[in-house]
Design a protein around this motif. Structure first.
Motif, PDB file in Angstrom:
ATOM      1  N   ARG A 112      26.672  -0.776 -20.527  1.00  0.00           N
ATOM      2  CA  ARG A 112      27.344  -0.030 -21.598  1.00  0.00           C
ATOM      3  C   ARG A 112      28.780  -0.508 -21.697  1.00  0.00           C
ATOM      4  O   ARG A 112      29.457  -0.668 -20.677  1.00  0.00           O
ATOM      5  N   GLU A 114      32.037   0.376 -21.900  1.00  0.00           N
ATOM      6  CA  GLU A 114      32.829   1.584 -21.678  1.00  0.00           C
ATOM      7  C   GLU A 114      34.188   1.188 -21.121  1.00  0.00           C
ATOM      8  O   GLU A 114      34.389   0.064 -20.679  1.00  0.00           O
ATOM      9  N   GLY A 119      33.454   5.086 -10.823  1.00  0.00           N
ATOM     10  CA  GLY A 119      32.223   5.780 -11.201  1.00  0.00           C
ATOM     11  C   GLY A 119      31.775   5.502 -12.626  1.00  0.00           C
ATOM     12  O   GLY A 119      30.819   6.093 -13.099  1.00  0.00           O
ATOM     13  N   ARG A 120      32.467   4.616 -13.327  1.00  0.00           N
ATOM     14  CA  ARG A 120      32.081   4.266 -14.697  1.00  0.00           C
ATOM     15  C   ARG A 120      32.247   2.763 -14.871  1.00  0.00           C
ATOM     16  O   ARG A 120      33.351   2.245 -14.787  1.00  0.00           O
ATOM     17  N   TYR A 121      31.159   2.085 -15.089  1.00  0.00           N
ATOM     18  CA  TYR A 121      31.183   0.624 -15.127  1.00  0.00           C
ATOM     19  C   TYR A 121      30.471   0.131 -16.377  1.00  0.00           C
ATOM     20  O   TYR A 121      29.808   0.897 -17.067  1.00  0.00           O
ATOM     21  N   PHE A 124      25.898  -1.058 -14.520  1.00  0.00           N
ATOM     22  CA  PHE A 124      25.694  -0.084 -13.444  1.00  0.00           C
ATOM     23  C   PHE A 124      24.194   0.073 -13.248  1.00  0.00           C
ATOM     24  O   PHE A 124      23.395  -0.495 -13.990  1.00  0.00           O
ATOM     25  N   GLN A 126      20.788   2.541 -12.614  1.00  0.00           N
ATOM     26  CA  GLN A 126      20.192   3.873 -12.675  1.00  0.00           C
ATOM     27  C   GLN A 126      18.834   3.854 -12.008  1.00  0.00           C
ATOM     28  O   GLN A 126      18.079   2.892 -12.109  1.00  0.00           O
ATOM     29  N   LYS A 209      34.556  14.919 -25.194  1.00  0.00           N
ATOM     30  CA  LYS A 209      35.448  14.913 -24.038  1.00  0.00           C
ATOM     31  C   LYS A 209      36.911  15.027 -24.476  1.00  0.00           C
ATOM     32  O   LYS A 209      37.782  15.355 -23.676  1.00  0.00           O
ATOM     33  N   ARG A 257      24.175  17.400 -23.471  1.00  0.00           N
ATOM     34  CA  ARG A 257      23.749  16.063 -23.078  1.00  0.00           C
ATOM     35  C   ARG A 257      24.026  15.008 -24.139  1.00  0.00           C
ATOM     36  O   ARG A 257      24.013  15.270 -25.318  1.00  0.00           O
ATOM     37  N   THR A 281      28.954  13.712 -12.659  1.00  0.00           N
ATOM     38  CA  THR A 281      27.518  13.892 -12.873  1.00  0.00           C
ATOM     39  C   THR A 281      26.719  12.813 -12.138  1.00  0.00           C
ATOM     40  O   THR A 281      26.901  11.624 -12.378  1.00  0.00           O
ATOM     41  N   VAL A 282      25.853  13.253 -11.233  1.00  0.00           N
ATOM     42  CA  VAL A 282      25.060  12.296 -10.458  1.00  0.00           C
ATOM     43  C   VAL A 282      23.755  11.985 -11.173  1.00  0.00           C
ATOM     44  O   VAL A 282      23.338  10.847 -11.258  1.00  0.00           O
ATOM     45  N   ALA A 306      17.991  10.541 -15.359  1.00  0.00           N
ATOM     46  CA  ALA A 306      18.508   9.283 -14.835  1.00  0.00           C
ATOM     47  C   ALA A 306      19.624   9.598 -13.861  1.00  0.00           C
ATOM     48  O   ALA A 306      20.445  10.483 -14.096  1.00  0.00           O
ATOM     49  N   GLY A 308      22.776   8.064 -11.626  1.00  0.00           N
ATOM     50  CA  GLY A 308      23.711   6.941 -11.509  1.00  0.00           C
ATOM     51  C   GLY A 308      23.828   6.525 -10.053  1.00  0.00           C
ATOM     52  O   GLY A 308      24.350   7.269  -9.226  1.00  0.00           O
ATOM     53  N   ARG A 311      27.400   6.214  -8.667  1.00  0.00           N
ATOM     54  CA  ARG A 311      27.984   7.548  -8.415  1.00  0.00           C
ATOM     55  C   ARG A 311      27.375   8.168  -7.168  1.00  0.00           C
ATOM     56  O   ARG A 311      28.062   8.843  -6.402  1.00  0.00           O
TER      57      ARG A 311
HETATM   58  P1  ATP Z   1      28.936  10.447 -19.118  1.00  0.00           P
HETATM   59  O1  ATP Z   1      29.079  11.733 -19.844  1.00  0.00           O
HETATM   60  O2  ATP Z   1      29.540  10.465 -17.742  1.00  0.00           O
HETATM   61  O3  ATP Z   1      29.341   9.251 -19.934  1.00  0.00           O
HETATM   62  P2  ATP Z   1      26.239  10.020 -19.902  1.00  0.00           P
HETATM   63  O4  ATP Z   1      25.839  11.279 -20.559  1.00  0.00           O
HETATM   64  O5  ATP Z   1      26.645   8.865 -20.726  1.00  0.00           O
HETATM   65  O6  ATP Z   1      27.377  10.304 -18.806  1.00  0.00           O
HETATM   66  P3  ATP Z   1      23.562   9.429 -19.065  1.00  0.00           P
HETATM   67  O7  ATP Z   1      23.330   8.554 -20.221  1.00  0.00           O
HETATM   68  O8  ATP Z   1      22.901  10.738 -19.017  1.00  0.00           O
HETATM   69  O9  ATP Z   1      25.126   9.594 -18.842  1.00  0.00           O
HETATM   70  O10 ATP Z   1      23.245   8.648 -17.729  1.00  0.00           O
HETATM   71  C1  ATP Z   1      22.754   9.297 -16.560  1.00  0.00           C
HETATM   72  C2  ATP Z   1      23.637   9.026 -15.374  1.00  0.00           C
HETATM   73  O11 ATP Z   1      23.942   7.640 -15.268  1.00  0.00           O
HETATM   74  C3  ATP Z   1      24.991   9.676 -15.450  1.00  0.00           C
HETATM   75  O12 ATP Z   1      24.918  11.009 -15.041  1.00  0.00           O
HETATM   76  C4  ATP Z   1      25.783   8.835 -14.479  1.00  0.00           C
HETATM   77  O13 ATP Z   1      25.505   9.228 -13.141  1.00  0.00           O
HETATM   78  C5  ATP Z   1      25.227   7.471 -14.713  1.00  0.00           C
HETATM   79  N1  ATP Z   1      26.070   6.701 -15.639  1.00  0.00           N
HETATM   80  C6  ATP Z   1      26.124   6.777 -16.990  1.00  0.00           C
HETATM   81  N2  ATP Z   1      27.002   5.892 -17.493  1.00  0.00           N
HETATM   82  C7  ATP Z   1      27.514   5.229 -16.423  1.00  0.00           C
HETATM   83  C8  ATP Z   1      28.471   4.171 -16.267  1.00  0.00           C
HETATM   84  N3  ATP Z   1      29.059   3.611 -17.302  1.00  0.00           N
HETATM   85  N4  ATP Z   1      28.765   3.749 -15.009  1.00  0.00           N
HETATM   86  C9  ATP Z   1      28.152   4.299 -13.935  1.00  0.00           C
HETATM   87  N5  ATP Z   1      27.250   5.283 -14.023  1.00  0.00           N
HETATM   88  C10 ATP Z   1      26.927   5.748 -15.236  1.00  0.00           C
END
Ligand code: ATP
Ligand code: MG
Length: 427
Positions: A112, A114, A119-121, A124, A126, A209, A257, A281-282, A306, A308, A311
């Motif tokens: 993605r 981002e 914790g955000r890459y 990453f 899943q 957010k 969500r 969020t794990v 899913a 992460g 995380r």
């Molecule tokens: P966030 O609100 O943190 O962006 P999301 O709603 O985009 O999360 P989901 O698409 O539900 O996340 O993904 C499920 C899980 O995958 C998340 O809870 C998180 O643990 C992990 N995750 C999502 N995006 C990333 C990312 N860019 N880097 C690392 N882990 C991620």
């Protein structure tokens, strides 16, 4: 300047992969006791697999790595696992071949675009599960229980389950109308994403957010007040099942969500550890009613989540979870003089017998080789010397007992069997 990993990506080095493998194998064993099998789909799919019409999520609108080469159809690196799994479920007509519900798990890289943070890459990993073909509150609870039991098995304690229901289509449509009415006069004050969401899917405004503290979000109507009886009953049964499993949860009526396809149950399991910050969020997921049909399959409901992995690893670190230390090797083969291929042959037969074996390949002196025996925490040293070799013999030393004997080359594996067997009986 040398080469570096691209922004938002990271190398997992030896000490990392050791931990990752331990966590992955725990996850796989939990999946197996729950009756889930793995499916591996391509890392890229044709773009419409992810980009479904009218999707309002950030992920689909801003975060996808989409490309097209030589004018061929557009492809996208997978930003999530569910869409590919459902595509595969339908493409291979699993609904006709498998006992329902189908129980599938996946593990792998997601991409993605981002803003990278802890914790955000951008790349990453899943782990996720999908349970397809059973619309039952019990299955929703069982799904949460699977993820929760992984956290518990790892020893994580500072986590909590947040849960909400989006209700069925009717409930959600009523709520959507109420939200449009609510935000009608103030939508101009909200961020540009919210203005897009207002048109596409006003529920998603609640997930913003940027504006989450804006008075109009705080005072927004609650979906709980728009649920029809059926949806309310469904939700109560999910909660009752969680109660029965003694899984603590909090109802969060603002939880909607990030993805658009959810109906009924949605949940997020978050860390309450202070270090987890805003990336708490794990794992997260929910029930989806329309996805199988979207891909051309029959009308079938599914539920999944899913997790992460990065995380999860950060949380393990923060909570001080211990992983097995490097336990050392079984055998180290030392060489003295011109011994040709014999050390390699001995090492190969020990490895074939399952013993973790290393050997000197740098032609070093005896002292340096004994240092390696030490550093690698070898339990047994096999010393292949030119003079013993003339008699088809080698020396073999049990490091723990300091016992050293001379044996025929063909007996090395037997001696190692005997020594390590008696050690494991004592240990
Ligand atoms: P966030 O609100 O943190 O962006 P999301 O709603 O985009 O999360 P989901 O698409 O539900 O996340 O993904 C499920 C899980 O995958 C998340 O809870 C998180 O643990 C992990 N995750 C999502 N995006 C990333 C990312 N860019 N880097 C690392 N882990 C991620
Ligand atoms: Mg996101």
């Amino acid at each position: 300047m040398g080469y570096q990993t691209p922004r938002g990506t990271q190398d997992l080095l030896q000490d990392d992969t050791r931990k990752w493998l331990a966590v992955e194998s725990l996850i796989r064993s939990v999946c197996s006791v729950y009756g889930y099998d793995e499916v591996r789909t391509p890392i890229f799919e044709s773009t419409p697999v992810f980009k479904r019409e009218n999707d309002s999520s950030d992920m689909v609108n801003k975060e996808m790595y989409t490309f097209s080469i030589n004018g061929e159809d557009s492809l996208t690196l997978r930003p999530e696992g569910t869409a590919g799994i459902i595509r595969s479920f339908v493409e291979h007509k699993m609904y006709g071949r498998l006992e329902m519900p189908a129980k599938i798990y996946y593990m792998g890289e997601m991409f993605r675009y981002e803003r990278p943070q802890k914790g955000r890459y951008r790349q990453f990993n899943q782990f996720g599960i999908e349970n397809i073909g059973a619309k039952s509150p019990i299955v929703d609870a069982e799904t949460i229980a699977l993820g929760y039991s992984i956290l518990k098995a790892l020893g994580l304690s500072q986590v909590k389950v947040l849960i909400n229901t989006l209700g069925d289509d009717e409930s959600r449509n009523n709520y959507r109308t109420a939200l449009k009415e609510h935000f009608k006069d103030c939508i101009g004050e909200l961020c540009s994403d919210c203005q897009r969401r207002y048109e596409q899917n006003p529920l998603r405004i609640l997930d913003c957010k940027v504006d989450h503290e804006h008075p109009s979000l705080v005072s927004a109507p609650s979906l709980q007040d728009y649920l029809n009886d059926e949806s309310r009953e469904y939700f109560n049964e999910v909660l009752a099942a969680l109660d029965a499993l003694e899984i603590p949860y909090e109802i969060d009526d603002r939880l909607v969500r990030g993805l658009d396809y959810y109906t009924h149950t949605v949940f997020e399991v978050v860390s309450t550890h202070p270090e987890s910050g805003s990336q708490a969020t794990v794992f997260a997921g929910g029930r989806y009613d329309n996805l199988v049909q979207y891909f051309g399959g029959p009308e079938m409901s599914g539920v999944g989540f899913a997790m992460g992995m990065e995380r999860l690893m950060i949380l393990c670190e923060a909570e001080g979870i211990k992983f097995d230390e490097d336990e050392g090797i079984d055998c180290y083969i030392m060489s003295l003089g011109n011994v040709k291929n014999v050390p390699l042959q001995v090492a190969t037969s020990l490895r074939a017998a399952g013993y973790v074996t290393e050997m000197d390949v740098l032609k070093r002196g005896l002292k340096a080789q004994f240092k390696s025996v030490d550093r690698k925490k070898a339990k047994i040293a096999v010393i292949v010397g030119e003079s013993e070799l003339a008699n088809h013999q080698v020396n073999i030393k049990n490091i723990a007992t300091q016992e050293q004997i001379t044996v025929n080359i063909d007996e090395v594996v037997d001696v190692v069997d005997k020594w390590l067997m008696s050690e494991s009986l004592e240990g």
